[in-house]
Design a protein around this motif. Structure first.
Motif, PDB file in Angstrom:
ATOM      1  N   ALA A   1      98.410  47.798  39.891  1.00 56.16           N
ATOM      2  CA  ALA A   1      96.973  47.689  40.170  1.00 56.16           C
ATOM      3  C   ALA A   1      96.515  49.047  40.679  1.00 56.16           C
ATOM      4  CB  ALA A   1      96.715  46.614  41.218  1.00 56.16           C
TER       5      ALA A   1
ATOM      6  N   GLU B   1      86.534  50.616  31.157  1.00 61.21           N
ATOM      7  CA  GLU B   1      87.733  50.190  31.884  1.00 61.21           C
ATOM      8  C   GLU B   1      88.850  49.817  30.915  1.00 61.21           C
ATOM      9  OE1 GLU B   1      88.882  46.642  35.071  1.00 61.21           O
ATOM     10  OE2 GLU B   1      86.870  46.790  34.248  1.00 61.21           O
TER      11      GLU B   1
ATOM     12  N   THR C   1      93.332  51.407  41.732  1.00 64.12           N
ATOM     13  CA  THR C   1      91.926  51.459  42.117  1.00 64.12           C
ATOM     14  C   THR C   1      91.507  52.911  42.211  1.00 64.12           C
ATOM     15  OG1 THR C   1      92.117  49.369  43.310  1.00 64.12           O
ATOM     16  CG2 THR C   1      90.239  50.758  43.874  1.00 64.12           C
TER      17      THR C   1
ATOM     18  N   ASP D   1      95.950  45.743  36.746  1.00 59.79           N
ATOM     19  CA  ASP D   1      94.495  45.725  36.846  1.00 59.79           C
ATOM     20  C   ASP D   1      94.025  47.146  37.146  1.00 59.79           C
ATOM     21  OD1 ASP D   1      91.948  44.665  36.881  1.00 59.79           O
ATOM     22  OD2 ASP D   1      92.115  43.750  38.865  1.00 59.79           O
ATOM     23  N   THR D   2      92.849  47.484  36.670  1.00 58.66           N
ATOM     24  CA  THR D   2      92.241  48.774  37.006  1.00 58.66           C
ATOM     25  C   THR D   2      90.845  48.496  37.529  1.00 58.66           C
ATOM     26  OG1 THR D   2      93.416  49.732  35.139  1.00 58.66           O
ATOM     27  CG2 THR D   2      91.770  51.098  36.196  1.00 58.66           C
ATOM     28  N   THR D   3      90.562  48.951  38.734  1.00 58.96           N
ATOM     29  CA  THR D   3      89.282  48.648  39.362  1.00 58.96           C
ATOM     30  C   THR D   3      88.689  49.914  39.957  1.00 58.96           C
ATOM     31  OG1 THR D   3      90.488  48.058  41.348  1.00 58.96           O
ATOM     32  CG2 THR D   3      89.788  46.247  39.951  1.00 58.96           C
ATOM     33  N   CYS D   4      87.420  49.801  40.312  1.00 56.90           N
ATOM     34  CA  CYS D   4      86.699  50.923  40.892  1.00 56.90           C
ATOM     35  C   CYS D   4      86.614  50.757  42.402  1.00 56.90           C
ATOM     36  CB  CYS D   4      85.302  50.956  40.287  1.00 56.90           C
ATOM     37  SG  CYS D   4      84.376  52.403  40.761  1.00 56.90           S
TER      38      CYS D   4
END
Lengths: 319, 319
Positions: free
Chosen positions: A89, A5, A91, A122-125
């Motif tokens: 952000a 990430e 995703t 932010d970087t999210t799954c």
């Protein structure tokens, strides 16, 4: 899959947009540290684009990146604010460095000309979606709000209406899409400089993201006034004019979303000045109606009849 | 379903958190208009929580609301910043006013004690996720960054480590969860006042969201130093101490996420002062190691051996 990430974020998002002296600390710590100039309010707006709701999952990632910033820039434009910084952000269902690189290219394409620095996020799954917050500056007394329209003001819009809606209609029907319409849907032009120049001139302003009727309706509600607009004065591109003429369905310019043009109110004596500087910016401005006492929106039909219009617009939950 | 997107937003999110004189314009226009006090930097951080990745889809919505703000407050704490405003992007599969009301209750529960006003955001339709941006103030020279740790500094952490990780482990296994652990997972306490008091004392600070090893690793990378920590000094609650003792698996306090404690570095002579005011805030501080020259993290095992530890942590993409 070895890219973590943190690597992903570092690789694509540490240097998006020009450096700015008002960014004390950008991407890479617990917070970004930012300096708002003295005498300026901070204007912020946050928007989310969700795959399947706001864009097709197989949409060109560059267009998604571009548009996710464009919708926020359009909000800054509607306050008359100068763009400064963004946060992002993102995703993603999985790490896909090609997708992220293209997304970042589209995002940068709009960050650069407006001098916007990406300062955090932010970087999210998870299921594909993008949330962007934009930050800009405006002197407190110069911000153009929704609530200032006065009886007798002219109602104006920039550009043309319904182009993105027509492109979307064709896409949903699996039909060929005019490239110029598709560009209006995927790469809308936020009217930042026009909004900025309307400081002190427009009495109320909003950007048209949910359709003219709904968004003008917000101005009317906030200003506690009514408006009568003349459908024959709506600025339409030739394809939209043809579509309206064929179907007699005014929903396209009135209620389809994603125009990202500005709708604003002006005392009549300022119209020529505004049209002049809009033209110098390469942007048309059309006077489409007038503010009345009362509440609600009415439309003058081509035959001259007056038609009341509920605020229908484009509502993500009602689609 | 008659509740429109706009009604939903208006009903639940127009009055979250106390009124603040620095909010010129809050929810309800194209942008919020905000005033940053003279002499203060604006500290911002954005975090996304996705159902299925960061919380269970059937999780108590109040806990989701609470935690979505807590993670941002923890970032402000880690810079030593004073909380001021938040923005919220909420993506919901459908309009569910009960869910939204409970979410807003949890969000308010944390907004109020920290004086945070919700000033804007977006509500969209799509797979359940929440993005929050927090905004706070800190004098530019007082912000505690990650990069200031110096050789000889002590490494300290607040509270206890691994509680949320143990709660999550039990939940994933379908086992009964100790209520105090569950509270640590769902309602973590951001260490805002502790962070604020560490201004001028801590040389580097981060909040522990991805696990101690990963987050301390960020301090080491940014400060270009190494650290040696003593596993016997890690502050563990009795259930975590039991779990570690049973399994000899230090992953729980070292690499499980969601602790939201602070990890910071201090010159040794400041330790007693910090422990004193932390105690007055009802928060323990443990010295767990020391900063060394070099790079990377090593751990002193109970038997006295030194064990090098790669920065593993909790990576959403690698799970």
């Amino acid at each position: 899959m070895s890219l973590s990430e943190f690597d992903l974020i570092r690789a694509c998002f540490t240097d998006v947009g020009p450096c700015r002296s008002d960014v004390g600390l950008g991407v890479g710590d617990d917070c970004a540290l930012l300096e708002v100039p003295a005498g300026q309010s901070l204007a912020v707006s946050m928007d989310t684009l969700v795959a399947g709701t706001h864009f097709f999952s197989d949409c060109d990632p560059s267009a998604v990146g571009y548009k996710s910033l464009a919708v926020g820039l359009s909000d800054l434009a509607a306050m008359g604010a100068d763009p400064a910084w963004s946060t992002l952000a993102l995703t993603l269902p999985r790490v896909d460095s090609d997708w992220v690189r293209e997304f970042a290219t589209g995002y940068s394409r709009l960050s650069k000309p407006y001098g916007m620095r990406l300062v955090g996020g932010d970087t999210t799954c998870g299921p594909l979606s993008v949330t962007v917050q934009v930050h800009g500056f405006v002197p407190p007394s110069a911000a153009v709000r929704r609530g200032g329209a006065r009886v007798g003001d002219l109602v104006c819009v920039s550009g043309t209406l319904g182009d993105a809606g027509l492109a979307l209609r064709h896409l949903l029907a699996g039909e060929a899409v005019d490239p110029s319409l598709r560009r209006r849907l995927e790469y809308p032009t936020p009217r930042v400089e026009l909004g900025r120049r309307l400081r002190g001139l427009a009495t109320a302003m909003i950007d048209i993201s949910d359709g003219l009727a709904a968004d003008l309706g917000h101005i009317l509600d906030a200003s506690r006034v009514a408006a009568e607009i003349d459908l024959m004065k709506l600025p339409l591109s030739p394809p939209v004019a043809d579509a309206v003429s064929e179907s007699s369905d005014w929903g396209l310019p009135l209620a389809s979303g994603d125009d990202y043009e500005l709708c604003f109110c002006l005392p009549a004596e300022r119209l020529m000045q505004v049209k002049d500087f809009a033209a110098s910016l390469g942007c048309s401005v059309a006077q489409i109606g007038v503010i009345r006492a009362g509440s609600g929106l009415t439309c003058r039909l081509p035959g001259g009849d007056i038609w009341p219009l509920a605020q229908v617009g484009y509502d993500h939950f009602l689609q």
